[in-house]
Design a protein around this motif. Sequence first.
Motif, PDB file in Angstrom:
ATOM      1  N   PHE A   1      -1.992   5.245  -6.486  1.00  0.00           N
ATOM      2  CA  PHE A   1      -2.730   5.085  -5.556  1.00  0.00           C
ATOM      3  C   PHE A   1      -3.576   4.618  -5.027  1.00  0.00           C
ATOM      4  O   PHE A   1      -4.471   3.987  -6.310  1.00  0.00           O
ATOM      5  CB  PHE A   1      -3.290   6.594  -6.125  1.00  0.00           C
ATOM      6  N   GLN A   2      -3.994   4.629  -4.329  1.00  0.00           N
ATOM      7  CA  GLN A   2      -5.442   3.055  -4.280  1.00  0.00           C
ATOM      8  C   GLN A   2      -5.934   3.843  -2.963  1.00  0.00           C
ATOM      9  O   GLN A   2      -5.617   4.335  -1.982  1.00  0.00           O
ATOM     10  CB  GLN A   2      -4.375   1.870  -4.079  1.00  0.00           C
ATOM     11  N   ALA A   3      -6.922   3.315  -2.640  1.00  0.00           N
ATOM     12  CA  ALA A   3      -7.978   3.283  -0.815  1.00  0.00           C
ATOM     13  C   ALA A   3      -7.540   2.356  -0.241  1.00  0.00           C
ATOM     14  O   ALA A   3      -6.801   1.834   0.574  1.00  0.00           O
ATOM     15  CB  ALA A   3      -9.372   4.170  -1.401  1.00  0.00           C
ATOM     16  N   GLY A   4      -8.857   1.315  -0.721  1.00  0.00           N
ATOM     17  CA  GLY A   4      -8.804  -0.008   0.348  1.00  0.00           C
ATOM     18  C   GLY A   4      -7.889  -1.253  -0.295  1.00  0.00           C
ATOM     19  O   GLY A   4      -8.241  -2.073  -0.278  1.00  0.00           O
ATOM     20  N   GLY A   5      -6.976  -0.750  -0.861  1.00  0.00           N
ATOM     21  CA  GLY A   5      -5.702  -1.989  -1.364  1.00  0.00           C
ATOM     22  C   GLY A   5      -5.545  -2.150  -3.308  1.00  0.00           C
ATOM     23  O   GLY A   5      -5.180  -2.699  -3.794  1.00  0.00           O
ATOM     24  N   LYS A   6      -6.798  -1.755  -3.355  1.00  0.00           N
ATOM     25  CA  LYS A   6      -7.084  -1.695  -4.569  1.00  0.00           C
ATOM     26  C   LYS A   6      -6.735   0.005  -5.371  1.00  0.00           C
ATOM     27  O   LYS A   6      -7.185   0.760  -4.933  1.00  0.00           O
ATOM     28  CB  LYS A   6      -8.647  -2.150  -5.097  1.00  0.00           C
ATOM     29  N   PRO A   7      -6.562  -0.549  -7.066  1.00  0.00           N
ATOM     30  CA  PRO A   7      -5.673   0.816  -7.494  1.00  0.00           C
ATOM     31  C   PRO A   7      -7.168   1.584  -7.660  1.00  0.00           C
ATOM     32  O   PRO A   7      -8.645   0.788  -7.934  1.00  0.00           O
ATOM     33  CB  PRO A   7      -5.318   0.813  -9.116  1.00  0.00           C
TER      34      PRO A   7
ATOM     35  N   MET B   1       2.328   2.031  -3.404  1.00  0.00           N
ATOM     36  CA  MET B   1       1.255   2.210  -4.278  1.00  0.00           C
ATOM     37  C   MET B   1       0.966   3.506  -3.818  1.00  0.00           C
ATOM     38  O   MET B   1       0.747   4.720  -4.653  1.00  0.00           O
ATOM     39  CB  MET B   1      -0.453   1.618  -3.977  1.00  0.00           C
ATOM     40  N   LEU B   2       0.776   4.328  -2.240  1.00  0.00           N
ATOM     41  CA  LEU B   2       0.678   5.687  -2.033  1.00  0.00           C
ATOM     42  C   LEU B   2       1.578   6.418  -3.180  1.00  0.00           C
ATOM     43  O   LEU B   2       0.810   7.823  -3.361  1.00  0.00           O
ATOM     44  CB  LEU B   2       0.286   5.442  -1.011  1.00  0.00           C
TER      45      LEU B   2
ATOM     46  N   ARG C   1       0.943  -1.292   0.063  1.00  0.00           N
ATOM     47  CA  ARG C   1      -0.575  -0.058   0.291  1.00  0.00           C
ATOM     48  C   ARG C   1       0.793   1.500   0.225  1.00  0.00           C
ATOM     49  O   ARG C   1       0.737   2.112  -0.403  1.00  0.00           O
ATOM     50  CB  ARG C   1      -1.161   0.020   1.509  1.00  0.00           C
TER      51      ARG C   1
END
Lengths: 173, 173
Positions: B129-135, A26-27, A23
Amino acid sequence: MLEVAILGFLKEAPLHGYELKQRIAMLTGHAYRVSDGALYPAILRMEQRGWIVRHQERGEAAAPRQVLTLTPDGEQELLRLLRNPSELEISNSSQFNVLLAFLKYLQPAEQRAVLKRRLEFLEGARSFFQAGGKPVKLVEEADPFRRGMLQMAISSSRKEKAWLREMIEVLGE
Amino acid sequence: MLEVAILGFLKEAPLHGYELKQRIAMLTGHAYRVSDGALYPAILRMEQRGWIVRHQERGEAAAPRQVLTLTPDGEQELLRLLRNPSELEISNSSQFNVLLAFLKYLQPAEQRAVLKRRLEFLEGARSFFQAGGKPVKLVEEADPFRRGMLQMAISSSRKEKAWLREMIEVLGE
DNA sequence: ACTAACATGTAATCTGTTACATGATTGA
DNA sequence: TCAATCATGTAACAGATTACATGTTAGT
Protein backbone atom coordinates in the motif's frame (compact mmCIF):
# COMPACT_ATOMS: atom_id res chain seq x y z
CA MET A 1 -10.35 -3.16 -12.16
CA LEU A 2 -7.26 -2.46 -14.27
CA GLU A 3 -9.02 0.51 -15.81
CA VAL A 4 -10.08 2.00 -12.48
CA ALA A 5 -6.54 1.60 -11.20
CA ILE A 6 -4.97 3.20 -14.25
CA LEU A 7 -7.39 6.12 -14.32
CA GLY A 8 -7.17 6.54 -10.56
CA PHE A 9 -3.40 6.68 -10.42
CA LEU A 10 -3.28 9.00 -13.41
CA LYS A 11 -5.67 11.37 -11.68
CA GLU A 12 -3.14 11.63 -8.88
CA ALA A 13 -0.30 12.36 -11.28
CA PRO A 14 0.88 11.67 -14.82
CA LEU A 15 2.81 8.40 -14.91
CA HIS A 16 4.34 6.04 -17.42
CA GLY A 17 3.36 2.42 -17.83
CA TYR A 18 6.15 0.86 -15.85
CA GLU A 19 5.38 3.06 -12.89
CA LEU A 20 1.69 2.22 -13.11
CA LYS A 21 2.58 -1.44 -12.97
CA GLN A 22 4.49 -0.94 -9.74
CA ARG A 23 1.81 1.13 -8.11
CA ILE A 24 -0.88 -1.37 -8.93
CA ALA A 25 1.25 -4.17 -7.47
CA MET A 26 1.77 -2.16 -4.30
CA LEU A 27 -1.87 -1.17 -4.06
CA THR A 28 -2.92 -4.79 -4.03
CA GLY A 29 -0.19 -5.88 -1.64
CA HIS A 30 1.51 -7.61 -4.56
CA ALA A 31 -1.46 -9.93 -4.77
CA TYR A 32 -2.02 -8.80 -8.34
CA ARG A 33 0.76 -8.15 -10.74
CA VAL A 34 -0.26 -6.61 -14.03
CA SER A 35 1.44 -8.34 -16.90
CA ASP A 36 2.83 -6.32 -19.79
CA GLY A 37 0.46 -8.08 -22.09
CA ALA A 38 -2.44 -6.72 -20.07
CA LEU A 39 -1.10 -3.27 -19.26
CA TYR A 40 0.12 -1.98 -22.60
CA PRO A 41 -2.91 -3.04 -24.61
CA ALA A 42 -5.11 -1.51 -21.90
CA ILE A 43 -3.20 1.78 -22.17
CA LEU A 44 -3.60 1.72 -25.94
CA ARG A 45 -7.35 1.04 -25.66
CA MET A 46 -7.83 3.86 -23.22
CA GLU A 47 -5.83 6.22 -25.39
CA GLN A 48 -8.00 5.35 -28.37
CA ARG A 49 -11.10 6.06 -26.33
CA GLY A 50 -9.70 9.47 -25.49
CA TRP A 51 -9.33 8.87 -21.77
CA ILE A 52 -5.58 9.41 -21.69
CA VAL A 53 -2.94 11.14 -23.78
CA ARG A 54 0.74 10.34 -23.94
CA HIS A 55 3.89 12.32 -24.47
CA GLN A 56 7.39 10.90 -24.74
CA GLU A 57 10.11 11.54 -22.27
CA ARG A 58 13.60 10.08 -22.33
CA GLY A 59 13.83 7.09 -20.00
CA GLU A 60 16.07 7.04 -16.96
CA ALA A 61 17.54 3.95 -18.43
CA ALA A 62 16.23 1.91 -21.28
CA ALA A 63 13.34 2.77 -23.57
CA PRO A 64 11.85 6.26 -23.69
CA ARG A 65 9.00 6.69 -21.27
CA GLN A 66 5.48 7.18 -22.50
CA VAL A 67 4.14 9.54 -19.90
CA LEU A 68 0.37 9.24 -19.61
CA THR A 69 -1.96 12.04 -18.61
CA LEU A 70 -5.65 11.83 -17.82
CA THR A 71 -7.98 13.80 -20.10
CA PRO A 72 -11.24 15.39 -18.88
CA ASP A 73 -13.05 12.49 -20.55
CA GLY A 74 -10.85 10.07 -18.68
CA GLU A 75 -11.67 11.79 -15.44
CA GLN A 76 -15.38 11.54 -16.15
CA GLU A 77 -14.92 7.87 -16.93
CA LEU A 78 -13.13 7.31 -13.63
CA LEU A 79 -15.94 8.97 -11.71
CA ARG A 80 -18.51 6.97 -13.62
CA LEU A 81 -16.74 3.71 -12.80
CA LEU A 82 -16.40 4.64 -9.13
CA ARG A 83 -20.06 5.60 -8.87
CA ASN A 84 -21.37 2.45 -10.54
CA PRO A 85 -19.40 -0.51 -9.30
CA SER A 86 -20.34 -3.91 -10.65
CA GLU A 87 -21.53 -6.65 -8.32
CA LEU A 88 -18.09 -8.21 -8.64
CA GLU A 89 -16.37 -5.04 -7.52
CA ILE A 90 -18.66 -4.88 -4.50
CA SER A 91 -18.36 -8.52 -3.53
CA ASN A 92 -14.71 -9.24 -4.20
CA SER A 93 -12.39 -7.80 -1.58
CA SER A 94 -9.46 -7.15 -3.88
CA GLN A 95 -11.67 -5.44 -6.40
CA PHE A 96 -13.41 -3.44 -3.73
CA ASN A 97 -10.09 -2.27 -2.37
CA VAL A 98 -9.26 -0.72 -5.70
CA LEU A 99 -12.51 1.22 -5.52
CA LEU A 100 -11.66 2.26 -1.97
CA ALA A 101 -8.25 3.52 -3.04
CA PHE A 102 -9.81 6.15 -5.27
CA LEU A 103 -13.11 6.72 -3.50
CA LYS A 104 -11.79 10.05 -2.28
CA TYR A 105 -12.58 11.48 -5.70
CA LEU A 106 -16.33 11.08 -5.19
CA GLN A 107 -18.67 13.32 -3.21
CA PRO A 108 -19.52 12.24 0.36
CA ALA A 109 -23.03 11.15 -0.59
CA GLU A 110 -21.64 9.05 -3.43
CA GLN A 111 -18.95 7.60 -1.21
CA ARG A 112 -21.59 6.68 1.31
CA ALA A 113 -23.66 4.90 -1.31
CA VAL A 114 -20.71 2.75 -2.36
CA LEU A 115 -19.83 1.86 1.23
CA LYS A 116 -23.45 1.00 1.92
CA ARG A 117 -23.57 -1.40 -0.98
CA ARG A 118 -20.49 -3.16 0.36
CA LEU A 119 -21.95 -3.29 3.86
CA GLU A 120 -25.20 -4.72 2.57
CA PHE A 121 -23.29 -7.37 0.69
CA LEU A 122 -21.34 -8.35 3.81
CA GLU A 123 -24.45 -8.30 5.97
CA GLY A 124 -26.48 -10.42 3.59
CA ALA A 125 -27.48 -13.73 5.13
CA ARG A 126 -24.90 -15.46 3.04
CA SER A 127 -23.47 -17.72 5.71
CA PHE A 128 -20.43 -18.41 3.66
CA PHE A 129 -18.22 -21.44 3.60
CA GLN A 130 -19.56 -24.91 3.57
CA ALA A 131 -18.49 -28.47 3.46
CA GLY A 132 -21.12 -30.85 2.26
CA GLY A 133 -23.43 -28.37 0.64
CA LYS A 134 -24.83 -26.74 3.75
CA PRO A 135 -23.37 -23.77 5.57
CA VAL A 136 -21.01 -24.86 8.27
CA LYS A 137 -20.45 -23.43 11.71
CA LEU A 138 -16.93 -22.92 12.92
CA VAL A 139 -17.25 -25.51 15.67
CA GLU A 140 -18.55 -28.10 13.25
CA GLU A 141 -15.71 -27.78 10.79
CA ALA A 142 -13.26 -30.60 11.33
CA ASP A 143 -10.81 -29.82 8.54
CA PRO A 144 -8.17 -27.55 10.12
CA PHE A 145 -7.51 -25.74 6.82
CA ARG A 146 -11.15 -24.87 6.36
CA ARG A 147 -11.38 -23.94 10.02
CA GLY A 148 -8.54 -21.50 9.49
CA MET A 149 -10.20 -20.01 6.44
CA LEU A 150 -13.46 -19.64 8.28
CA GLN A 151 -11.88 -18.04 11.31
CA MET A 152 -9.99 -15.51 9.27
CA ALA A 153 -12.96 -14.76 7.05
CA ILE A 154 -15.24 -14.19 10.03
CA SER A 155 -12.77 -11.95 11.75
CA SER A 156 -12.04 -9.76 8.74
CA SER A 157 -15.67 -9.53 7.86
CA ARG A 158 -16.50 -8.34 11.36
CA LYS A 159 -13.75 -5.75 11.27
CA GLU A 160 -14.74 -4.48 7.89
CA LYS A 161 -18.40 -4.20 8.78
CA ALA A 162 -17.56 -2.19 11.89
CA TRP A 163 -15.37 0.12 9.84
CA LEU A 164 -18.01 0.54 7.14
CA ARG A 165 -20.72 1.39 9.67
CA GLU A 166 -18.49 3.99 11.24
CA MET A 167 -17.54 5.56 7.92
CA ILE A 168 -21.13 5.58 6.73
CA GLU A 169 -22.14 7.43 9.89
CA VAL A 170 -19.32 9.93 9.60
CA LEU A 171 -20.21 10.62 5.99
CA GLY A 172 -23.57 11.10 7.31
CA GLU A 173 -26.90 12.03 6.07
CA MET B 1 -8.83 -21.65 -9.71
CA LEU B 2 -12.07 -22.82 -11.33
CA GLU B 3 -10.43 -26.13 -12.16
CA VAL B 4 -9.12 -26.71 -8.64
CA ALA B 5 -12.55 -25.92 -7.24
CA ILE B 6 -14.35 -28.24 -9.65
CA LEU B 7 -11.92 -31.12 -9.14
CA GLY B 8 -11.85 -30.55 -5.39
CA PHE B 9 -15.60 -30.58 -4.94
CA LEU B 10 -15.94 -33.59 -7.19
CA LYS B 11 -13.41 -35.47 -5.09
CA GLU B 12 -15.74 -34.94 -2.15
CA ALA B 13 -18.74 -36.25 -4.05
CA PRO B 14 -20.20 -36.47 -7.56
CA LEU B 15 -22.12 -33.30 -8.37
CA HIS B 16 -23.86 -31.65 -11.28
CA GLY B 17 -22.93 -28.27 -12.71
CA TYR B 18 -25.57 -26.21 -10.98
CA GLU B 19 -24.57 -27.58 -7.62
CA LEU B 20 -20.90 -26.89 -8.33
CA LYS B 21 -21.80 -23.30 -9.07
CA GLN B 22 -23.48 -22.95 -5.70
CA ARG B 23 -20.66 -24.55 -3.78
CA ILE B 24 -18.05 -22.38 -5.42
CA ALA B 25 -20.09 -19.29 -4.59
CA MET B 26 -20.36 -20.39 -0.96
CA LEU B 27 -16.70 -21.32 -0.76
CA THR B 28 -15.67 -17.84 -1.76
CA GLY B 29 -18.23 -16.13 0.47
CA HIS B 30 -20.14 -15.20 -2.67
CA ALA B 31 -17.20 -13.08 -3.71
CA TYR B 32 -16.90 -15.10 -6.87
CA ARG B 33 -19.87 -16.31 -8.81
CA VAL B 34 -19.06 -18.63 -11.67
CA SER B 35 -20.95 -17.68 -14.77
CA ASP B 36 -22.56 -20.35 -16.91
CA GLY B 37 -20.36 -19.31 -19.77
CA ALA B 38 -17.32 -20.14 -17.67
CA LEU B 39 -18.59 -23.22 -15.89
CA TYR B 40 -20.05 -25.33 -18.66
CA PRO B 41 -17.18 -24.88 -21.11
CA ALA B 42 -14.79 -25.70 -18.24
CA ILE B 43 -16.69 -28.90 -17.52
CA LEU B 44 -16.56 -29.84 -21.20
CA ARG B 45 -12.82 -29.18 -21.36
CA MET B 46 -12.16 -31.28 -18.31
CA GLU B 47 -14.30 -34.08 -19.64
CA GLN B 48 -12.36 -34.03 -22.92
CA ARG B 49 -9.11 -34.24 -20.97
CA GLY B 50 -10.43 -37.28 -19.17
CA TRP B 51 -10.55 -35.74 -15.71
CA ILE B 52 -14.26 -36.18 -15.23
CA VAL B 53 -17.06 -38.36 -16.62
CA ARG B 54 -20.74 -37.56 -16.69
CA HIS B 55 -23.92 -39.55 -16.49
CA GLN B 56 -27.41 -38.19 -16.84
CA GLU B 57 -29.94 -38.12 -14.09
CA ARG B 58 -33.43 -36.66 -14.29
CA GLY B 59 -33.47 -33.17 -12.79
CA GLU B 60 -35.47 -32.33 -9.71
CA ALA B 61 -37.08 -29.73 -11.83
CA ALA B 62 -36.02 -28.53 -15.22
CA ALA B 63 -33.31 -29.97 -17.42
CA PRO B 64 -31.81 -33.38 -16.73
CA ARG B 65 -28.78 -33.20 -14.49
CA GLN B 66 -25.37 -34.05 -15.79
CA VAL B 67 -23.82 -35.67 -12.77
CA LEU B 68 -20.05 -35.37 -12.84
CA THR B 69 -17.64 -37.85 -11.31
CA LEU B 70 -13.91 -37.52 -10.88
CA THR B 71 -11.73 -40.04 -12.72
CA PRO B 72 -8.40 -41.30 -11.37
CA ASP B 73 -6.72 -38.96 -13.89
CA GLY B 74 -8.80 -36.11 -12.55
CA GLU B 75 -7.72 -36.94 -9.05
CA GLN B 76 -4.08 -36.93 -10.07
CA GLU B 77 -4.61 -33.59 -11.76
CA LEU B 78 -6.15 -32.17 -8.59
CA LEU B 79 -3.18 -33.30 -6.52
CA ARG B 80 -0.78 -31.90 -9.11
CA LEU B 81 -2.51 -28.53 -9.02
CA LEU B 82 -2.56 -28.46 -5.22
CA ARG B 83 1.13 -29.36 -5.01
CA ASN B 84 2.28 -26.78 -7.53
CA PRO B 85 0.36 -23.57 -6.97
CA SER B 86 1.18 -20.65 -9.23
CA GLU B 87 2.53 -17.42 -7.82
CA LEU B 88 -0.95 -15.95 -8.26
CA GLU B 89 -2.54 -18.68 -6.19
CA ILE B 90 -0.02 -18.08 -3.44
CA SER B 91 -0.28 -14.30 -3.45
CA ASN B 92 -3.97 -13.74 -4.00
CA SER B 93 -6.08 -14.41 -0.91
CA SER B 94 -9.16 -15.61 -2.72
CA GLN B 95 -7.13 -17.95 -4.88
CA PHE B 96 -5.18 -19.20 -1.92
CA ASN B 97 -8.38 -19.94 -0.04
CA VAL B 98 -9.46 -22.30 -2.77
CA LEU B 99 -6.18 -24.16 -2.33
CA LEU B 100 -6.75 -24.23 1.40
CA ALA B 101 -10.21 -25.68 0.98
CA PHE B 102 -8.80 -28.81 -0.61
CA LEU B 103 -5.38 -28.95 0.98
CA LYS B 104 -6.58 -31.83 3.14
CA TYR B 105 -6.05 -34.10 0.15
CA LEU B 106 -2.28 -33.64 0.26
CA GLN B 107 0.23 -35.31 2.58
CA PRO B 108 1.35 -33.34 5.66
CA ALA B 109 4.78 -32.58 4.19
CA GLU B 110 3.14 -31.28 1.02
CA GLN B 111 0.62 -29.26 2.98
CA ARG B 112 3.44 -27.75 4.96
CA ALA B 113 5.29 -26.75 1.79
CA VAL B 114 2.24 -24.91 0.46
CA LEU B 115 1.63 -23.09 3.75
CA LYS B 116 5.30 -22.14 3.89
CA ARG B 117 5.16 -20.57 0.46
CA ARG B 118 2.19 -18.49 1.52
CA LEU B 119 3.91 -17.46 4.75
CA GLU B 120 7.04 -16.46 2.87
CA PHE B 121 4.97 -14.38 0.54
CA LEU B 122 3.25 -12.58 3.41
CA GLU B 123 6.52 -12.10 5.26
CA GLY B 124 8.32 -10.69 2.25
CA ALA B 125 9.45 -7.11 2.77
CA ARG B 126 6.69 -5.95 0.53
CA SER B 127 5.45 -3.03 2.59
CA PHE B 128 2.27 -2.92 0.69
CA PHE B 129 0.00 0.00 0.00
CA GLN B 130 1.24 3.34 -1.02
CA ALA B 131 0.10 6.78 -1.97
CA GLY B 132 2.57 8.79 -3.95
CA GLY B 133 4.81 5.97 -5.05
CA LYS B 134 6.47 5.20 -1.75
CA PRO B 135 5.20 2.78 0.88
CA VAL B 136 3.04 4.55 3.39
CA LYS B 137 2.78 4.07 7.11
CA LEU B 138 -0.61 3.94 8.67
CA VAL B 139 -0.14 7.15 10.63
CA GLU B 140 0.96 9.01 7.51
CA GLU B 141 -2.05 8.07 5.44
CA ALA B 142 -4.49 10.96 5.41
CA ASP B 143 -7.14 9.48 3.13
CA PRO B 144 -9.62 7.73 5.43
CA PHE B 145 -10.49 5.14 2.79
CA ARG B 146 -6.89 4.12 2.28
CA ARG B 147 -6.37 4.19 6.03
CA GLY B 148 -9.22 1.74 6.40
CA MET B 149 -7.79 -0.52 3.71
CA LEU B 150 -4.39 -0.45 5.33
CA GLN B 151 -5.71 -1.17 8.79
CA MET B 152 -7.72 -4.13 7.63
CA ALA B 153 -4.90 -5.47 5.49
CA ILE B 154 -2.42 -5.24 8.34
CA SER B 155 -4.72 -6.94 10.76
CA SER B 156 -5.66 -9.85 8.51
CA SER B 157 -2.09 -10.33 7.43
CA ARG B 158 -1.00 -10.58 11.06
CA LYS B 159 -3.71 -13.06 11.87
CA GLU B 160 -2.98 -15.18 8.86
CA LYS B 161 0.75 -15.26 9.52
CA ALA B 162 0.17 -16.37 13.10
CA TRP B 163 -2.15 -19.11 11.92
CA LEU B 164 0.27 -20.25 9.22
CA ARG B 165 3.17 -20.45 11.67
CA GLU B 166 1.10 -22.51 14.03
CA MET B 167 -0.09 -24.89 11.32
CA ILE B 168 3.40 -25.28 9.91
CA GLU B 169 4.65 -26.24 13.32
CA VAL B 170 1.85 -28.68 13.95
CA LEU B 171 2.48 -30.31 10.58
CA GLY B 172 5.78 -30.91 11.90
CA GLU B 173 9.26 -31.98 11.18
C1' DA C 1 -50.02 -14.40 -13.26
C1' DC C 2 -45.53 -13.88 -11.96
C1' DT C 3 -41.12 -14.63 -9.84
C1' DA C 4 -37.48 -17.49 -8.10
C1' DA C 5 -35.02 -21.46 -8.22
C1' DC C 6 -33.78 -25.33 -10.97
C1' DA C 7 -30.82 -26.80 -15.01
C1' DT C 8 -27.91 -26.66 -19.19
C1' DG C 9 -25.96 -24.95 -22.86
C1' DT C 10 -23.89 -21.61 -27.11
C1' DA C 11 -21.81 -17.40 -29.41
C1' DA C 12 -19.68 -12.92 -29.77
C1' DT C 13 -16.65 -10.35 -27.76
C1' DC C 14 -13.26 -8.88 -24.66
C1' DT C 15 -9.47 -9.47 -21.77
C1' DG C 16 -5.76 -11.81 -19.69
C1' DT C 17 -1.63 -14.95 -19.61
C1' DT C 18 2.54 -16.41 -21.40
C1' DA C 19 6.13 -16.17 -24.31
C1' DC C 20 8.66 -13.62 -27.53
C1' DA C 21 11.41 -9.47 -28.83
C1' DT C 22 14.57 -5.63 -27.80
C1' DG C 23 17.79 -3.02 -25.46
C1' DA C 24 20.20 0.32 -21.82
C1' DT C 25 22.10 1.05 -17.12
C1' DT C 26 23.67 -0.13 -12.52
C1' DG C 27 25.70 -2.78 -9.03
C1' DA C 28 27.87 -7.19 -7.36
C1' DT D 1 30.29 -10.84 -16.51
C1' DC D 2 25.97 -11.56 -14.88
C1' DA D 3 21.68 -10.40 -12.83
C1' DA D 4 18.39 -6.97 -11.72
C1' DT D 5 15.97 -3.02 -12.84
C1' DC D 6 14.38 -0.02 -16.18
C1' DA D 7 11.12 0.36 -20.25
C1' DT D 8 7.91 -0.81 -24.03
C1' DG D 9 5.73 -3.46 -26.94
C1' DT D 10 3.46 -7.79 -30.00
C1' DA D 11 1.35 -12.45 -30.94
C1' DA D 12 -0.76 -16.88 -29.98
C1' DC D 13 -3.69 -18.83 -27.14
C1' DA D 14 -6.70 -19.57 -23.25
C1' DG D 15 -10.26 -18.15 -20.55
C1' DA D 16 -13.98 -15.12 -18.81
C1' DT D 17 -18.12 -12.04 -19.40
C1' DT D 18 -22.38 -11.09 -21.21
C1' DA D 19 -26.14 -12.00 -23.66
C1' DC D 20 -28.84 -15.26 -25.91
C1' DA D 21 -31.66 -19.53 -25.82
C1' DT D 22 -34.81 -22.93 -23.62
C1' DG D 23 -37.80 -25.00 -20.46
C1' DT D 24 -39.87 -26.92 -15.67
C1' DT D 25 -41.63 -26.63 -11.01
C1' DA D 26 -42.96 -24.46 -6.70
C1' DG D 27 -44.51 -20.77 -4.14
C1' DT D 28 -47.01 -16.18 -3.71
